[in-house]
Design an enzyme around this catalytic site. Structure first.
Site, PDB file in Angstrom:
ATOM      1  N   LYS A 167     -31.125  21.125  31.178  1.00  0.00           N
ATOM      2  CA  LYS A 167     -30.071  22.176  31.283  1.00  0.00           C
ATOM      3  C   LYS A 167     -29.993  22.900  31.795  1.00  0.00           C
ATOM      4  O   LYS A 167     -30.667  24.467  30.897  1.00  0.00           O
ATOM      5  CB  LYS A 167     -29.669  22.177  29.605  1.00  0.00           C
ATOM      6  CG  LYS A 167     -28.237  22.544  29.739  1.00  0.00           C
ATOM      7  CD  LYS A 167     -27.699  22.846  28.257  1.00  0.00           C
ATOM      8  CE  LYS A 167     -26.221  23.384  28.370  1.00  0.00           C
ATOM      9  NZ  LYS A 167     -25.458  24.591  28.891  1.00  0.00           N
ATOM     10  N   ASP A 181     -29.127  26.375  33.652  1.00  0.00           N
ATOM     11  CA  ASP A 181     -27.530  27.637  33.252  1.00  0.00           C
ATOM     12  C   ASP A 181     -26.890  28.518  34.755  1.00  0.00           C
ATOM     13  O   ASP A 181     -27.309  29.037  35.285  1.00  0.00           O
ATOM     14  CB  ASP A 181     -28.782  28.687  32.696  1.00  0.00           C
ATOM     15  CG  ASP A 181     -28.000  29.599  31.697  1.00  0.00           C
ATOM     16  OD1 ASP A 181     -26.110  29.216  31.453  1.00  0.00           O
ATOM     17  OD2 ASP A 181     -27.952  30.515  31.238  1.00  0.00           O
ATOM     18  N   GLU A 210     -32.996  26.743  28.081  1.00  0.00           N
ATOM     19  CA  GLU A 210     -31.806  26.603  27.605  1.00  0.00           C
ATOM     20  C   GLU A 210     -31.626  25.615  27.157  1.00  0.00           C
ATOM     21  O   GLU A 210     -30.967  25.394  25.156  1.00  0.00           O
ATOM     22  CB  GLU A 210     -30.207  26.955  28.358  1.00  0.00           C
ATOM     23  CG  GLU A 210     -29.106  26.760  27.233  1.00  0.00           C
ATOM     24  CD  GLU A 210     -27.774  27.207  28.602  1.00  0.00           C
ATOM     25  OE1 GLU A 210     -26.517  26.866  27.946  1.00  0.00           O
ATOM     26  OE2 GLU A 210     -27.706  27.345  29.568  1.00  0.00           O
TER      27      GLU A 210
END
Length: 313
Positions: free
Chosen positions: A29, A31, A171
């Site tokens: 994921k 950011d 993240e």
């Protein structure tokens, strides 16, 4: 550029790891800023709230021209010295539209377009194909340039990969069903984001004046999200995570939005109320029982998000 259809971004649902790894793919994921890329004779980048943001990221333009033309989904990210994507690093570039300043910032804060899905190629839409097949087609395009890249597939169980992402200070991860179609503009559990750090998009609905060293400046921001019925609901205030430069920018951006009455039900004294037009993002420890954020800290503006789309994660 003509002929390429418009695609709204498919959105992931916040949740837990799948109970069974079979049938799922895992991705980092990132950011950053979500963007749909339309690549023909030129590049066009469109944000999640349907704004053309191409001019802000000139280093990605070299991905065009392309034959056949195609449409991809990805995240614009800036990497810190330790290799992690940094949302804070993007802040100076997100609002800038002056070409000379953009070029100067691009030299000091270069970005990479991390491409993770292929939605269209030539005259054919691919959104009805399963994720597994779209990913294979994406990898065949060989999109690996100085400012764009297809991140590698992650191998291992969801539990192992999430633990490793936490160890690396990332993240979190995104879990995607291998058989999932691409659902433009929809939030679906077929894509699930599992985070190591809690964060929340918020609508800024007011501020409280500062005291002490912040006298004459903004002390804290009043935050809200839309509930399940679409009503804007107060979720507390954030007073940490600001530099003096951020406070000055906030005052410039928010002062023209002042209004006499609140847009949320909140028992807050000395508040300066605002039109709910600005979206930001905060990190926080947890949700309290009465629907407030505990220990929120400001992360930055989210001009790529529309206030009406801000919901509790």
């Amino acid at each position: 550029m003509t002929g390429l259809p418009h695609y709204a971004a498919m959105l992931a649902t916040a949740g837990a790891l799948p109970s069974d790894d079979l049938g799922w793919a895992y991705e980092v994921k990132f950011d950053g800023i979500r963007a749909i890329g339309y690549i023909d004779d030129k590049l066009r980048l469109v944000s999640r709230n349907d704004k053309n943001i191409t001019a802000a990221w000139p280093e990605i333009a070299q991905i065009a021209p392309a034959d056949p033309r195609f449409v991809v989904d990805g995240e614009i990210v800036a990497f810190s010295a330790d290799g992690r994507s940094s949302f804070e690093a993007l802040q100076p570039r997100m609002h800038q539209r002056n070409p000379a300043k953009i070029r100067a910032l691009a030299e000091h804060i270069p970005v990479t377009y991390m491409i993770f899905d292929l939605l269209h190629i030539g005259d054919r839409s691919l959104i009805d194909l399963p994720y597994r097949q779209r990913r294979e087609l994406l990898e065949q395009l060989g999109l690996d340039g100085p400012h764009w890249h297809v991140p590698p597939r992650l191998h291992g169980t969801g539990t192992e990969l999430l633990a490793e992402s936490k160890k690396l200070g990332l993240e979190g991860i995104v879990c995607k069903r291998l058989d999932s179609p691409y659902l433009p503009g929809r939030r679906s559990p077929l894509w699930t984001k599992v985070k190591n750090v809690l964060d929340q998009e918020v609508v800024i609905v007011g501020w409280r004046p500062g005291t002490g060293r912040r006298a004459g400046h903004i002390g804290s921001l009043l935050m809200a999200v839309h509930d399940s019925s679409g009503k804007l609901t107060y979720i507390g205030n954030v007073g940490t995570g600001f530099t003096q430069g951020i406070l000055d920018e906030l005052r410039t951006k928010l002062q023209p939005l002042q209004r006499k009455t609140p847009t949320v039900d909140a028992d807050v004294r000395d508040a300066v109320w605002l039109e709910p037009r600005v979206v930001g993002e905060v990190s926080f420890a947890e949700w309290t029982g009465d629907g407030r954020l505990r220990h929120p800290s400001w992360r930055g503006f989210r001009p790529d998000k529309a206030p009406r789309d801000v919901r509790r994660e």
